[in-house]
Structures are given as C-alpha cells and as structure tokens.
Design an enzyme around this catalytic site. Structure first.
Site, mmCIF file in Angstrom:
data_model
loop_
_atom_site.group_PDB
_atom_site.id
_atom_site.type_symbol
_atom_site.label_atom_id
_atom_site.label_comp_id
_atom_site.label_asym_id
_atom_site.label_seq_id
_atom_site.Cartn_x
_atom_site.Cartn_y
_atom_site.Cartn_z
ATOM 1 N N THR A 64 0.893 -1.208 -0.183
ATOM 2 C CA THR A 64 0.168 -0.105 0.212
ATOM 3 C C THR A 64 0.905 1.138 -0.084
ATOM 4 O O THR A 64 2.154 1.229 0.319
ATOM 5 C CB THR A 64 -0.805 -0.054 1.209
ATOM 6 O OG1 THR A 64 -0.225 0.001 2.421
ATOM 7 C CG2 THR A 64 -1.973 -1.237 1.226
ATOM 8 N N THR A 66 1.270 4.234 1.861
ATOM 9 C CA THR A 66 2.029 4.708 2.834
ATOM 10 C C THR A 66 3.090 3.741 3.487
ATOM 11 O O THR A 66 3.951 4.002 3.927
ATOM 12 C CB THR A 66 1.028 5.216 3.989
ATOM 13 O OG1 THR A 66 0.374 6.145 3.520
ATOM 14 C CG2 THR A 66 1.858 5.753 5.149
ATOM 15 N N CYS A 67 2.523 2.571 3.419
ATOM 16 C CA CYS A 67 3.588 1.383 4.073
ATOM 17 C C CYS A 67 4.655 1.178 3.068
ATOM 18 O O CYS A 67 5.741 1.009 3.665
ATOM 19 C CB CYS A 67 2.829 -0.007 4.070
ATOM 20 S SG CYS A 67 1.006 0.064 4.887
ATOM 21 N N SER A 68 4.632 1.248 1.883
ATOM 22 C CA SER A 68 5.519 0.853 1.106
ATOM 23 C C SER A 68 6.392 2.096 0.378
ATOM 24 O O SER A 68 7.642 1.972 0.278
ATOM 25 C CB SER A 68 5.096 0.382 -0.630
ATOM 26 O OG SER A 68 4.433 -0.874 -0.264
ATOM 27 N N VAL A 72 8.103 1.076 5.584
ATOM 28 C CA VAL A 72 8.953 -0.153 5.534
ATOM 29 C C VAL A 72 10.585 0.724 4.889
ATOM 30 O O VAL A 72 11.578 0.176 5.505
ATOM 31 C CB VAL A 72 8.538 -1.159 4.559
ATOM 32 C CG1 VAL A 72 9.742 -2.054 4.085
ATOM 33 C CG2 VAL A 72 7.253 -1.907 5.407
#
Length: 175
Positions: A64, A66-68, A72
C-alpha cells in the site's frame, strides 16, 4: 489484553505465521525471486524474542502507498543504526497472508533475516493489544520495542496515512 505500554511484559503466547526466510529456509537464488514461494511456518515470537532486543512495527497492508513508500523503506535504510543500538531482530507485521508478505520483502530487496515479514492473520495479535483498526479489522500502524521480554516503547498512529510514532526515527529516539 489491554494496550501494551512501556514497562509491560511481552505476552508469553504470541505466535505469528511467518513467511519463509533464510532463518528457516536457506535463501538461494532459486527461492530469492519474487515469484518463488516457500512453505509458511509458524513463528513463536514469545520464545524467539525472550532474550533479545526487538523492534516490531505494524502496517495495515503490504504494497500500500504509505506502507511501501513511507514506512518500510525507513526501517530498511536505518537497519545499521538499529543494529548499532543493539537491536537483534526487526520484524514487520501486516494483515496480509504469508505469501504476500514474502513477496513484499523480496520486492524491497530484503534478503535473509534482516527484517522478518510476518503475518498477523485476522489481526489477532493487534486486536489482543487493542491496536487493530476498528473500521477495517486490519492491523493498525504502530511500533513496539521489546528488550528481553519488556516493552520499552509503544507508539500507535491515530491519523490515517501518517508515519510518526511508528516510524524508524521515533523508534531510534526511544532506544
């Protein structure tokens, strides 16, 4: 279980379903490709982390935005600084299944056990500490440090698509 806070003891019965890594299935060129699949194995976090310094961070979903883009990568880039602070294990959990988490690790060029990509099916762990997203039922966005079984830091994001309390900089400042 109520929300974890600094000074609490990490629960003694936490088992994540983990994606295959070199720690359990030796990494090789054949299994290192993003399209390769391994066999998921259970990961007993309570046992594995009992005598270690651990950073656990949680994201709502692999791949996703924000996550990617914002979450992370910071942990990948600052892994050497985390190691300098004595961190033995860095793990990320998400609601996704182990095959997606494995592919996400590979897509981020994480090799071996530098960062464990664990799955929190049905947000079981996140719900147990009160940090699942109530609207979606997925894992929330948070970070926890565990030092030999004791919680040192616990920060959750209350705003959507924000990486502040759960990001690597907040974690590094707490170590």
């Amino acid at each position: 279980m109520p929300t974890l806070k600094p000074g609490d003891t990490f629960p003694s019965d936490v088992t994540f379903q983990e994606v295959p890594t070199s720690r359990y299935i030796p990494w090789s060129e054949e299994s290192g490709d993003i399209t390769s699949c391994g066999i998921p194995i259970n990961y007993n976090a309570s046992k594995e982390w009992a005598d270690k310094k651990v950073v656990l961070f949680s994201v709502p979903g692999a791949f996703t935005p924000t996550c990617s883009v914002n979450h992370v990568p910071g942990y990948i880039q600052k892994l050497p600084q985390l190691r300098e602070k004595g961190v033995d294990i860095v793990a990320v959990i998400a609601f996704n299944d182990p095959f997606v988490m494995s592919a996400w690790g590979k897509a981020n060029n994480v090799r071996g056990d530098d960062i464990l990509f664990l799955t929190d099916p049905d947000a079981k762990f996140s719900k147990s500490i009160g940090w699942a997203d109530e609207a979606s039922g997925r894992t929330g966005r948070y970070a926890i440090t565990i030092d030999h079984g004791k919680i040192g830091y616990a920060g959750i994001e209350t705003d959507r698509a924000v990486v502040k309390h759960s990001g690597v900089d907040a974690v590094l400042a707490s170590l």
